[in-house]
Write a protein that holds these residues in place. Sequence first.
Motif, PDB file in Angstrom:
ATOM      1  N   VAL A  14       0.846  -1.204   0.000  1.00 19.59           N
ATOM      2  CA  VAL A  14       0.000   0.000   0.000  1.00 19.59           C
ATOM      3  C   VAL A  14       0.880   1.253   0.000  1.00 19.59           C
ATOM      4  CG1 VAL A  14      -1.802   1.277   1.245  1.00 19.59           C
ATOM      5  CG2 VAL A  14      -1.872  -1.230   1.168  1.00 19.59           C
ATOM      6  N   LEU A  15       1.914   1.264   0.837  1.00 21.40           N
ATOM      7  CA  LEU A  15       2.824   2.415   0.878  1.00 21.40           C
ATOM      8  C   LEU A  15       3.545   2.595  -0.449  1.00 21.40           C
ATOM      9  CD1 LEU A  15       4.429   1.858   4.410  1.00 21.40           C
ATOM     10  CD2 LEU A  15       2.614   3.481   3.805  1.00 21.40           C
ATOM     11  N   PRO A  40       6.801   5.081  -4.855  1.00 20.27           N
ATOM     12  CA  PRO A  40       7.331   4.011  -5.711  1.00 20.27           C
ATOM     13  C   PRO A  40       8.803   3.681  -5.469  1.00 20.27           C
ATOM     14  CG  PRO A  40       6.630   5.932  -7.012  1.00 20.27           C
ATOM     15  CD  PRO A  40       6.234   6.186  -5.611  1.00 20.27           C
ATOM     16  N   ASP A  41       9.579   4.612  -4.902  1.00 25.30           N
ATOM     17  CA  ASP A  41      10.998   4.354  -4.630  1.00 25.30           C
ATOM     18  C   ASP A  41      11.226   3.725  -3.252  1.00 25.30           C
ATOM     19  OD1 ASP A  41      11.659   5.421  -7.086  1.00 25.30           O
ATOM     20  OD2 ASP A  41      11.980   7.441  -6.277  1.00 25.30           O
ATOM     21  N   LEU A  42      10.163   3.482  -2.514  1.00 27.76           N
ATOM     22  CA  LEU A  42      10.283   2.964  -1.156  1.00 27.76           C
ATOM     23  C   LEU A  42      10.946   1.586  -1.140  1.00 27.76           C
ATOM     24  CD1 LEU A  42       9.475   3.851   1.719  1.00 27.76           C
ATOM     25  CD2 LEU A  42       7.373   2.532   1.428  1.00 27.76           C
ATOM     26  N   GLU A  43      11.826   1.390  -0.162  1.00 30.65           N
ATOM     27  CA  GLU A  43      12.495   0.107   0.028  1.00 30.65           C
ATOM     28  C   GLU A  43      12.242  -0.399   1.439  1.00 30.65           C
ATOM     29  OE1 GLU A  43      16.651   0.498  -0.855  1.00 30.65           O
ATOM     30  OE2 GLU A  43      16.262   1.363  -2.827  1.00 30.65           O
ATOM     31  N   PHE A  44      12.165  -1.713   1.566  1.00 27.87           N
ATOM     32  CA  PHE A  44      12.027  -2.371   2.866  1.00 27.87           C
ATOM     33  C   PHE A  44      13.121  -3.410   2.975  1.00 27.87           C
ATOM     34  CE2 PHE A  44       9.595  -5.715   5.466  1.00 27.87           C
ATOM     35  CZ  PHE A  44      10.005  -5.173   6.680  1.00 27.87           C
ATOM     36  N   LYS A  45      13.988  -3.257   3.975  1.00 29.31           N
ATOM     37  CA  LYS A  45      15.081  -4.201   4.185  1.00 29.31           C
ATOM     38  C   LYS A  45      14.795  -5.026   5.434  1.00 29.31           C
ATOM     39  CE  LYS A  45      18.622  -1.430   1.933  1.00 29.31           C
ATOM     40  NZ  LYS A  45      17.922  -0.185   1.657  1.00 29.31           N
ATOM     41  N   ILE A  48      -0.766   2.205   8.054  1.00 31.67           N
ATOM     42  CA  ILE A  48      -0.692   2.890   6.762  1.00 31.67           C
ATOM     43  C   ILE A  48      -0.778   4.403   6.960  1.00 31.67           C
ATOM     44  CG2 ILE A  48      -1.896   3.239   4.570  1.00 31.67           C
ATOM     45  CD1 ILE A  48      -2.571   0.161   4.753  1.00 31.67           C
ATOM     46  N   SER A  49      -1.696   4.842   7.790  1.00 31.76           N
ATOM     47  CA  SER A  49      -1.878   6.278   8.028  1.00 31.76           C
ATOM     48  C   SER A  49      -0.629   6.907   8.657  1.00 31.76           C
ATOM     49  CB  SER A  49      -3.101   6.489   8.924  1.00 31.76           C
ATOM     50  OG  SER A  49      -3.227   7.839   9.270  1.00 31.76           O
ATOM     51  N   GLU A  50      -0.117   6.301   9.721  1.00 32.60           N
ATOM     52  CA  GLU A  50       1.036   6.872  10.434  1.00 32.60           C
ATOM     53  C   GLU A  50       2.296   6.817   9.582  1.00 32.60           C
ATOM     54  OE1 GLU A  50       3.173   8.717  13.588  1.00 32.60           O
ATOM     55  OE2 GLU A  50       1.045   8.596  13.108  1.00 32.60           O
ATOM     56  N   LEU A  51       2.536   5.708   8.908  1.00 33.95           N
ATOM     57  CA  LEU A  51       3.741   5.613   8.077  1.00 33.95           C
ATOM     58  C   LEU A  51       3.682   6.580   6.903  1.00 33.95           C
ATOM     59  CD1 LEU A  51       4.455   1.796   8.163  1.00 33.95           C
ATOM     60  CD2 LEU A  51       5.830   3.599   9.178  1.00 33.95           C
TER      61      LEU A  51
END
Length: 193
Positions: free
Chosen positions: A44-45, A50-55, A144-147
């Motif tokens: 969702v984020l 679109p450039d968001l990364e999750f490690k 989702i709201s807070e992030l």
Amino acid sequence: MVKIPDIGSIASHESDNNIIFVGKMSYEPNIVAVTFFSTKIFPVLKESYPDLEFKIIGANPGSRVKKFSEIDGITVTGFVDSVEPYFRNATIVVAPMLTGAGIQNKIIQAMSYGCCVVTTSIGAEGLTIENNEIAILNNKEEWISELTALLANKEHRKGMGVRARKYVQNNLSKDVVAKQFWAFINSAITNDV
């Protein structure tokens, strides 16, 4: 008791697109946490960022965790020699703990680095959070709201990180814990006499 990193090692708050999770990845509550985040929150984020990364950083990731690297923007590192560079470059450290119990060292460690930390009430067990030192969220909509709000506001993230580090310094540092220990011992001795 936490070793407080020196000021040159703390989070820089320069990155706007780097979310991390740190923890031993063979531990079931960590697997549940990254599964929730990778499947329910991150996609969702990613639509808005679109450039968001999750490690996902941590030793012994099994196949259930490794499969998340197939999702665009998610990296599973496995074991790393040091988490310090990851904390230093983190936009937000997440610990979406849905199971487990007790104080989460990964959260305290991230706080000591001055990171912006987001967790659940389970992840925050044992901490007395009164000044927005970390965000405590308990459902998908809150996450989702807070992030989304945190990703859009670097100053807010940085402020949370400053308060988080101060919380650890004031409540969980080696010196503070030693003073509390000796005060307890002295009161026990005094009350015994």
